[in-house]
Design a protein around this motif. Sequence first.
Motif, PDB file in Angstrom:
ATOM      1  N   LEU A 149     -22.013 -11.376  74.061  1.00 35.88           N
ATOM      2  CA  LEU A 149     -21.804 -10.300  73.051  1.00 35.88           C
ATOM      3  C   LEU A 149     -22.035  -9.081  74.012  1.00 35.88           C
ATOM      4  N   LYS A 150     -22.199  -9.150  74.712  1.00 35.18           N
ATOM      5  CA  LYS A 150     -22.352  -7.413  75.978  1.00 35.18           C
ATOM      6  C   LYS A 150     -21.183  -7.252  75.677  1.00 35.18           C
ATOM      7  N   LEU A 151     -19.926  -8.435  76.431  1.00 36.17           N
ATOM      8  CA  LEU A 151     -18.691  -8.356  76.233  1.00 36.17           C
ATOM      9  C   LEU A 151     -18.079  -7.306  75.002  1.00 36.17           C
ATOM     10  N   GLY A 152     -18.500  -7.818  75.015  1.00 32.20           N
ATOM     11  CA  GLY A 152     -17.967  -7.405  73.053  1.00 32.20           C
ATOM     12  C   GLY A 152     -17.214  -8.637  71.444  1.00 32.20           C
ATOM     13  N   HIS A 153     -17.563  -9.213  72.369  1.00 33.02           N
ATOM     14  CA  HIS A 153     -17.619 -10.967  71.319  1.00 33.02           C
ATOM     15  C   HIS A 153     -18.374 -11.015  70.345  1.00 33.02           C
ATOM     16  N   LYS A 154     -18.101 -12.135  69.272  1.00 33.55           N
ATOM     17  CA  LYS A 154     -18.256 -12.477  68.214  1.00 33.55           C
ATOM     18  C   LYS A 154     -19.011 -13.723  68.682  1.00 33.55           C
ATOM     19  N   VAL A 155     -20.430 -14.090  68.839  1.00 29.61           N
ATOM     20  CA  VAL A 155     -21.207 -15.235  69.058  1.00 29.61           C
ATOM     21  C   VAL A 155     -22.453 -15.341  67.748  1.00 29.61           C
ATOM     22  N   VAL A 156     -22.454 -16.880  67.383  1.00 25.02           N
ATOM     23  CA  VAL A 156     -23.162 -17.561  66.161  1.00 25.02           C
ATOM     24  C   VAL A 156     -23.644 -19.179  66.635  1.00 25.02           C
ATOM     25  N   VAL A 157     -24.924 -19.327  66.722  1.00 21.95           N
ATOM     26  CA  VAL A 157     -24.837 -20.503  66.865  1.00 21.95           C
ATOM     27  C   VAL A 157     -25.461 -21.683  66.742  1.00 21.95           C
ATOM     28  N   VAL A 158     -25.663 -22.587  65.980  1.00 23.69           N
ATOM     29  CA  VAL A 158     -26.169 -23.482  64.919  1.00 23.69           C
ATOM     30  C   VAL A 158     -26.287 -24.972  65.606  1.00 23.69           C
ATOM     31  N   THR A 159     -27.158 -24.627  64.924  1.00 20.94           N
ATOM     32  CA  THR A 159     -28.520 -25.887  65.454  1.00 20.94           C
ATOM     33  C   THR A 159     -29.450 -26.671  64.206  1.00 20.94           C
ATOM     34  N   HIS A 160     -29.466 -27.910  64.612  1.00 19.33           N
ATOM     35  CA  HIS A 160     -30.409 -28.506  62.555  1.00 19.33           C
ATOM     36  C   HIS A 160     -32.010 -27.403  63.171  1.00 19.33           C
ATOM     37  N   ALA A 161     -32.820 -27.813  61.897  1.00 19.02           N
ATOM     38  CA  ALA A 161     -33.665 -27.058  61.142  1.00 19.02           C
ATOM     39  C   ALA A 161     -34.843 -27.508  61.874  1.00 19.02           C
ATOM     40  N   TYR A 162     -36.091 -26.385  62.618  1.00 22.97           N
ATOM     41  CA  TYR A 162     -36.889 -27.517  63.472  1.00 22.97           C
ATOM     42  C   TYR A 162     -38.357 -26.123  63.075  1.00 22.97           C
ATOM     43  N   GLU A 163     -38.793 -27.020  62.449  1.00 24.41           N
ATOM     44  CA  GLU A 163     -40.177 -27.425  61.499  1.00 24.41           C
ATOM     45  C   GLU A 163     -39.968 -26.672  60.328  1.00 24.41           C
ATOM     46  N   ASN A 164     -40.501 -25.155  60.784  1.00 26.45           N
ATOM     47  CA  ASN A 164     -39.962 -24.441  59.471  1.00 26.45           C
ATOM     48  C   ASN A 164     -39.089 -23.001  59.282  1.00 26.45           C
ATOM     49  N   ARG A 165     -38.558 -23.240  60.702  1.00 20.00           N
ATOM     50  CA  ARG A 165     -37.366 -22.285  61.028  1.00 20.00           C
ATOM     51  C   ARG A 165     -35.610 -23.114  60.784  1.00 20.00           C
ATOM     52  N   SER A 166     -35.661 -22.547  59.411  1.00 23.29           N
ATOM     53  CA  SER A 166     -34.235 -22.784  58.442  1.00 23.29           C
ATOM     54  C   SER A 166     -34.154 -21.741  58.436  1.00 23.29           C
ATOM     55  N   GLY A 167     -32.515 -21.715  57.572  1.00 28.88           N
ATOM     56  CA  GLY A 167     -32.001 -20.809  57.267  1.00 28.88           C
ATOM     57  C   GLY A 167     -30.876 -19.520  58.650  1.00 28.88           C
ATOM     58  N   VAL A 168     -30.590 -19.082  57.966  1.00 28.39           N
ATOM     59  CA  VAL A 168     -30.095 -17.630  59.443  1.00 28.39           C
ATOM     60  C   VAL A 168     -31.713 -16.936  60.247  1.00 28.39           C
ATOM     61  N   ARG A 169     -31.435 -16.532  61.400  1.00 32.13           N
ATOM     62  CA  ARG A 169     -32.222 -15.664  62.528  1.00 32.13           C
ATOM     63  C   ARG A 169     -30.883 -14.957  62.848  1.00 32.13           C
ATOM     64  N   TYR A 170     -32.161 -13.899  63.315  1.00 34.50           N
ATOM     65  CA  TYR A 170     -31.429 -13.306  64.241  1.00 34.50           C
ATOM     66  C   TYR A 170     -32.234 -12.879  65.071  1.00 34.50           C
ATOM     67  N   MET A 171     -31.523 -13.202  66.564  1.00 34.94           N
ATOM     68  CA  MET A 171     -32.220 -12.788  67.689  1.00 34.94           C
ATOM     69  C   MET A 171     -31.978 -12.340  68.765  1.00 34.94           C
ATOM     70  N   THR A 172     -32.220 -11.788  69.426  1.00 37.03           N
ATOM     71  CA  THR A 172     -32.322 -10.370  70.689  1.00 37.03           C
ATOM     72  C   THR A 172     -30.824 -10.042  70.764  1.00 37.03           C
ATOM     73  N   GLY A 173     -30.374  -8.563  69.667  1.00 38.00           N
ATOM     74  CA  GLY A 173     -29.039  -8.489  70.905  1.00 38.00           C
ATOM     75  C   GLY A 173     -27.732  -8.616  69.018  1.00 38.00           C
TER      76      GLY A 173
END
Length: 442
Positions: free
Chosen positions: A34-58
């Motif tokens: 991301l710092k190099l200017g690329h677009k990055v998304v991560v795809v993983t399975h749900a963890y307990e109540n963590r489902s849908g789309v989240r944004y993390m640092t950066g």
Amino acid sequence: MDRKKHRIMMVSDFFYPNFGGVENHIYYLSQCLLKLGHKVVVVTHAYENRSGVRYMTGGLKVYYVPWRPFVMQNSFPTLFPSLPIIRTILIRERITIVHGHQAFSTLCHEALMHSRTMGYRVVFTDHSLYGFSDAGSIHMNKVLQFTLADVSQAICVSHTSKENTVLRSGLPPEKVFVIPNAVDTAMFKPAVVQPSRSEIVIVVISRLVYRKGADLLVEVIPDVCRLHPNVRFIVGGDGPKRVRLEEMREKHSLQDRVEMLGAVPHAQVRSVLISGHIFLNSSLTEAFCIAILEAASCGLLTVSTRVGGVPEVLPDDMIILAEPDPGDMVLAIERAISMLPKVDPQVMHHRMRELYNWHDVAKRTEIVYDRALKCPNQNLLERLSRYLYCGVWAGKLFFLVMIVDFLFWRLLELWQPAEDIEEMPDLTLPHISNKETLQETE
């Protein structure tokens, strides 16, 4: 000349809030890309109540697909039903490169398969070593052979891992790059005041499973405690073998000399490491051990089994290697104890900062992405012919699987054309504090 900007989708069953080497690798690599200017998304399975789309640092966007883990944090293998959601994410985010992680991840295998069906360039990173003789490894190797039959490029974390992957998958060696893991040296710093050496503290932080050598610890710890009355152990981690360690502690009356911490969150790993002098790794197989890098960055002298890619990780004066045998491990620990007066944690930390850097890993991965995009775009028949070489019967089965996947994709194109799927605008964020995580609910 400006670098080409990539739009990357990282895929694996293993990501935060789960903790481990693969999870850390994906997170830190994504942040640096991301710092190099690329677009990055991560795809993983749900963890307990963590489902849908989240944004993390950066501004790192994470799709927690609403599938529950089946076994060992892996989602249930479905093959074709995962195509619609993978296709939608690829189109919505305008992805150009799909990067899968870990041979044990079913979501990774399925995403790479569907992505190649749709004509995307794919890269695979192997983080582990597998055998060739037991039933589990034989089946896993055949699945890996299927996935890598049509991969654009592959990455391994050590030269030993590269040899293992090439032998297991039949992938041409020129398609496999070696890019080691790294460590966040800004996070893993030595203690300002070093712990007293009147009592030697040996730290173990690992999943307590057979592959990580938990049974070896059960035999090594009592012998070391018997030979050195001033040695104490701190064991961090959890797993099915924890019961054996608890029984060992009771049997030898070592409750005051062996501290069991249970699972240690990654944010607290440094505080555990800096309370010790020696880091002990007893793995029976290891492609590349990030825990060793974290310990060395905190100034600990490492004792480790001589397995897999571990001998490639640190210079000889920063690590003592031993065979995965209790007697040899005890001798190595005794040698480490005698070397402690010569160890300078600050010097060790500065050396680690020069040796391992996530920004360097990201730049080297960027080169692999460039190579992947230059791979010729073959037609369906050329791609399908590769699967026939995967075995007399397996090759024909893989051939049929890819034909069905292709037909399913064409059906989806008719039912919901790509033009009807709304593309997501890129989210441009100012500098985000490490203390906060943005969340988006869809």
